[in-house]
Scaffold this active site. Structure first.
Site, mmCIF file in Angstrom:
data_model
loop_
_atom_site.group_PDB
_atom_site.id
_atom_site.type_symbol
_atom_site.label_atom_id
_atom_site.label_comp_id
_atom_site.label_asym_id
_atom_site.label_seq_id
_atom_site.Cartn_x
_atom_site.Cartn_y
_atom_site.Cartn_z
ATOM 1 N N GLU A 194 -25.328 51.990 116.096
ATOM 2 C CA GLU A 194 -24.649 53.107 115.408
ATOM 3 C C GLU A 194 -25.317 53.453 114.081
ATOM 4 O OE1 GLU A 194 -22.861 52.427 118.665
ATOM 5 O OE2 GLU A 194 -22.837 50.735 117.286
ATOM 6 N N ASN A 278 -26.415 51.060 123.571
ATOM 7 C CA ASN A 278 -26.489 52.522 123.597
ATOM 8 C C ASN A 278 -27.701 53.067 122.855
ATOM 9 O OD1 ASN A 278 -24.741 51.557 121.220
ATOM 10 N ND2 ASN A 278 -25.349 53.607 120.580
ATOM 11 N N ASP A 320 -21.823 56.245 125.064
ATOM 12 C CA ASP A 320 -21.854 54.962 124.366
ATOM 13 C C ASP A 320 -21.527 53.813 125.303
ATOM 14 O OD1 ASP A 320 -22.084 53.150 122.153
ATOM 15 O OD2 ASP A 320 -19.909 53.170 121.916
#
Length: 594
Positions: A194, A278, A320
Site C-alpha cells: 500500500e 497486490n 487487492d
C-alpha cells in the site's frame, strides 16, 4: 452459530477412507513429539496436532491453567512456539520476545528480549503493527521486527546472536510475517504494497544472518532470479522479463508484490512455495497489463532462490486480492490418480488444488460467495473477471464480492489427515468501490481507491468452512456474526479450534462442525491457536487474545464508526466492534483437569 451439511456425511467418510492411503506428509517431523516449533506446525502448513489427549469426549472439561500478559494491547496475530520446557511468544510492535518456563507452575518468565525497533515504523504499517510469530531452529529463535530487521536469538539465554536489516521504512517497507527456516536459511519477505514498495523474499544464513540470496517479485528476470530452470505451466507466465514488460514504463519499481504471508516447503521436491501480494496502486487503471509477478505464487529452490514455476491467481489484480495465503501440501487422488498437490483457500474466493511440481491448476471452486470472478479457466489458468464488477473511474461499482480482504485474508486454515478436510476460517464481506488517481511519494500511502465494506449474502460477516478437497465441496459450515480473523488448529482428538473477534475461543467437532466448548477471553481473538505436550506429558492448547489487525483497526486505532471509509473501508463492516470487545494482549493456555 449453526452448522450446515453439504451432502451425506456417511458418503463423504466412505469416499475419504478410500483416499486415506493417498495422503502423505511432506512435513519434516517435529524435533520432539509434541513440540510446536513453527507457526504452521510443519513444513506442509497443515497446522495439525497429532496429540489426542484432549478430544471430543472430554473437551468440555477444558480449563485455563495459566495466562500471561504481553504488555502490548495491539493485534495479537502470533502463534506461540513451544520447544521442550519453554514457550516463546513475540508481541506486536515493539516486538518483544518472551520465553516462559513451562516446567514451573504458572510458567514464569525465563527471559525477555527487547529489539527496540524504530518508532517511525508504526507509520508505515498499513494494517496494525502486528507480528505473526517466531520460529525455532537448532537452539535459536528467529523473529522479524516491524522496522525491517530479522534477528537471531539464543533460545536458552535470550542473547542476540545477529541482526540483519532488510527493509527501509523510508520507502514504506516493514516486516510483519513469521520467518521460516529451510536447510539452514531463514526466509523472510517484506510488507508495504500500500506504500508502493517493491516486493521481495530473502534467505539469510541461520548462523550468521548473512544474506544468501534475494529475489524481487517485479522487474527484470535477473532480479527475480528467473533463469533456465524456470518452467511455468501456462503460456501467459512464459517469456522474458515479464516483470517489466507487463507494466507501464518504470511502474514495476513501485509495483508492490510484497511477501507478508506464508511459506511452505516440500523436502522431496526441494521447493519452497510462497505467494506475492497486490500490485500498487490499487487503482488498476494506472497499471495496464498483467503486472507480473504480483498476486500469484512462486516455487523456488531454497538453496539458490532460483524460480522453478509461477502461477498468477489474479492477473492485473483489480481488487487487492493479495495471494499471500498458506499453501497446504498434500498427496491426494485427483481423478483417481495420486498427485502431489498444494491446496489453497485463495483470497479471490476460490479453493485451488494445484500440482506442486508444475504449477498446473487441477481444480478451482468457490468456497464462499464470489461475483467479482466468474470462473477459473483450467485450460489457460486465468481468472475470468466479471465485467459488471470491474471498477471504473467516475463511477461507484457496487456489491463486489468478496471485498478487498478476500474471502479469506492472512489467517491460516488447518488440515486433518483423520478427516481429510481443510478447515477454513474466513469472512463474508462485499464492497462498493471507486478508483481515483494517485501519485507516488516514497513512504506514503499509494492506493487510489475508496471502499466501503459490508456483510455479504446472509448477513453474517464470518464463516468457518470444512472443505473436502477430493470431492471439491463443503462438508459443513459455521456462520459467525463477525469476520473470522483467527487461524485454525486441527487435532488428532477430532477437534478444530478457532477464535472470534468478540473474544470467544471455540472447539468444534472436526467431523460435524458442532460446537462442543467455548471460553470467553478478555479481547477479540485474531491469533493462531497451537497445541503442545508439556513437560508433564499432558496436552495443552494455547492462543493469544488481543483484537486488532485490519479487521480490528476500529478498536485498536479508536476510529470513528461514522467514517465509512476508515481503515480502507473496513470500519463500515465492523461499526459495532467497539461495543463487543476492547484492546488486549493476553496469552491463554488450557488443559484438562488433573
Amino acid at each position: 452459530m449453526r452448522a450446515r451439511f453439504a451432502g451425506s456425511f456417511v458418503l463423504v467418510v466412505a469416499l475419504l477412507c478410500v483416499a486415506c492411503a493417498a495422503w502423505g506428509s511432506t512435513s519434516a517431523p517435529q524435533a520432539v513429539d509434541g513440540d510446536w516449533t513453527m507457526p504452521a506446525g510443519d513444513y506442509a502448513s497443515t497446522r495439525f496436532s497429532p496429540l489426542a489427549q484432549i478430544n471430543r469426549n472430554n473437551v468440555r472439561q477444558l480449563k485455563v491453567v495459566f495466562t500471561f500478559s504481553t504488555g502490548v494491547d495491539r493485534g495479537q496475530e502470533a502463534a506461540p512456539i513451544v520447544v521442550g520446557d519453554t514457550m516463546y511468544i513475540v508481541t506486536p510492535f515493539p516486538n518483544i520476545l518472551y520465553a516462559l518456563d513451562l516446567s514451573k507452575p504458572g510458567a514464569p518468565l525465563k527471559w525477555k528480549y527487547e529489539p527496540h525497533p524504530e518508532p517511525a515504523a508504526q507509520g508505515v504499517a498499513c494494517c496494525d503493527v502486528v507480528n505473526r510469530g517466531a520460529v525455532y531452529w537448532r537452539g535459536k529463535i528467529f523473529i522479524n521486527t516491524l522496522d525491517g530487521n530479522t534477528i537471531g536469538v539464543d533460545a536458552n539465554t535470550g542473547k542476540q546472536l545477529w541482526k540483519t536489516k532488510l527493509g527501509d521504512i523510508n520507502k514504506g517497507e516493514s516486516i510483519t510475517m513469521a520467518p521460516l527456516v529451510v536447510k539452514g536459511k531463514v526466509l523472510v519477505g517484506n510488507s508495504g504494497g500500500e506504500f508502493g514498495v517493491r516486493g521481495w523474499i530473502a534467505a539469510l544464513d541461520a548462523d550468521t544472518g548473512k544474506v544468501m540470496w534475494k529475489a524481487f517479485n517485479t522487474g527484470p528476470d535477473k532480479d527475480v532470479l528467473i533463469g533456465p530452470g524456470f518452467k511455468p505451466f501456462y503460456p501467459s507466465d512464459q517469456g522474458s522479463d515479464l516483470g517489466v514488460n507487463t507494466w507501464p514504463a518504470e511502474a514495476w519499481k513501485i509495483g508492490g508484490g510484497a511477501v507478508w504471508g506464508w511459506i511452505s516447503y516440500d523436502p522431496q521436491l526441494d521447493l519452497i512455495y510462497y505467494g506475492t501480494a497486490n500490485p500498487g496502486p490499487w487503482n488498476a487503471d494506472q497499471r495496464p497489463g498483467d503486472n507480473k509477478w504480483t498476486s500469484g505464487m512462486f516455487a523456488r529452490d531454497p538453496d539458490t532462490g532460483q524460480a522453478r514455476w509461477y502461477y498468477q491467481f489474479s492477473p492485473h489484480d483489480l481488487y487487492d486480492y493479495d495471494a499471500i495465503n498458506e499453501s497446504v501440501l498434500l498427496d491426494l487422488p485427483v481423478n483417481g490418480v495420486r498427485r502431489r498437490v498444494l491446496v489453497r483457500a485463495e483470497r479471490n474466493g476460490f479453493f485451488y488444488v494445484m500440482d506442486r511440481a508444475t504449477g498446473q491448476v487441477l481444480s478451482a471452486d468457490p468456497y464462499g460467495y464470489v461475483n467479482s470472478i466468474l470462473s477459473i479457466d483450467l485450460k489457460s489458468g486465468r481468472a475470468i473477471y466479471n465485467p459488471a464488477k470491474q471498477p471504473k473511474a467516475g463511477r461507484v461499482t457496487r456489491h463486489v464480492c468478496p471485498a478487498s480482504p478476500g474471502a479469506k485474508d492472512w489467517n491460516p486454515s488447518a488440515f486433518s489427515p483423520r478427516t481429510g478436510l481443510v478447515y477454513i476460517p474466513h469472512i463474508n464481506l462485499c464492497m462498493d468501490e471507486q478508483p481515483s488517481e494517485v501519485n507516488y511519494i516514497a513512504g506514503t500511502p499509494y492506493v487510489g481507491m475508496d471502499e466501503r465494506m459490508y456483510a455479504g449474502p446472509g448477513g453474517n460477516r464470518g464463516v468457518v468452512t470444512a472443505w473436502n478437497p477430493v470431492l471439491r465441496k463443503a462438508v459443513w459450515e459455521i456462520k459467525e456474526d463477525l469476520p473470522v480473523w483467527s487461524g485454525a488448529l486441527a487435532t488428532a482428538g477430532d477437534l478444530v479450534f478457532y477464535g472470534t473477534m468478540d473474544g470467544w475461543f471455540k472447539a468444534v467437532d472436526a467431523r460435524t462442525g458442532s460446537l462442543i466448548w467455548k471460553f470467553k477471553t478478555a479481547s477479540g481473538i485474531i491469533g493462531q491457536p497451537v497445541s503442545y505436550r508439556g513437560p508433564d506429558g499432558h496436552q495443552y492448547i494455547a492462543v493469544l487474545s488481543g483484537v486488532g489487525g485490519w479487521a480490528g483497526a476500529i478498536v485498536v486505532n479508536n476510529l470513528d464508526p461514522r467514517d465509512a471509509t476508515g481503515a480502507s473501508g473496513f470500519v463500515n463492516a465492523t461499526r459495532d466492534l467497539k461495543e463487543k470487545t476492547v484492546p488486549g494482549g493476553t496469552l491463554y493456555v488450557f488443559a484438562l483437569p488433573n
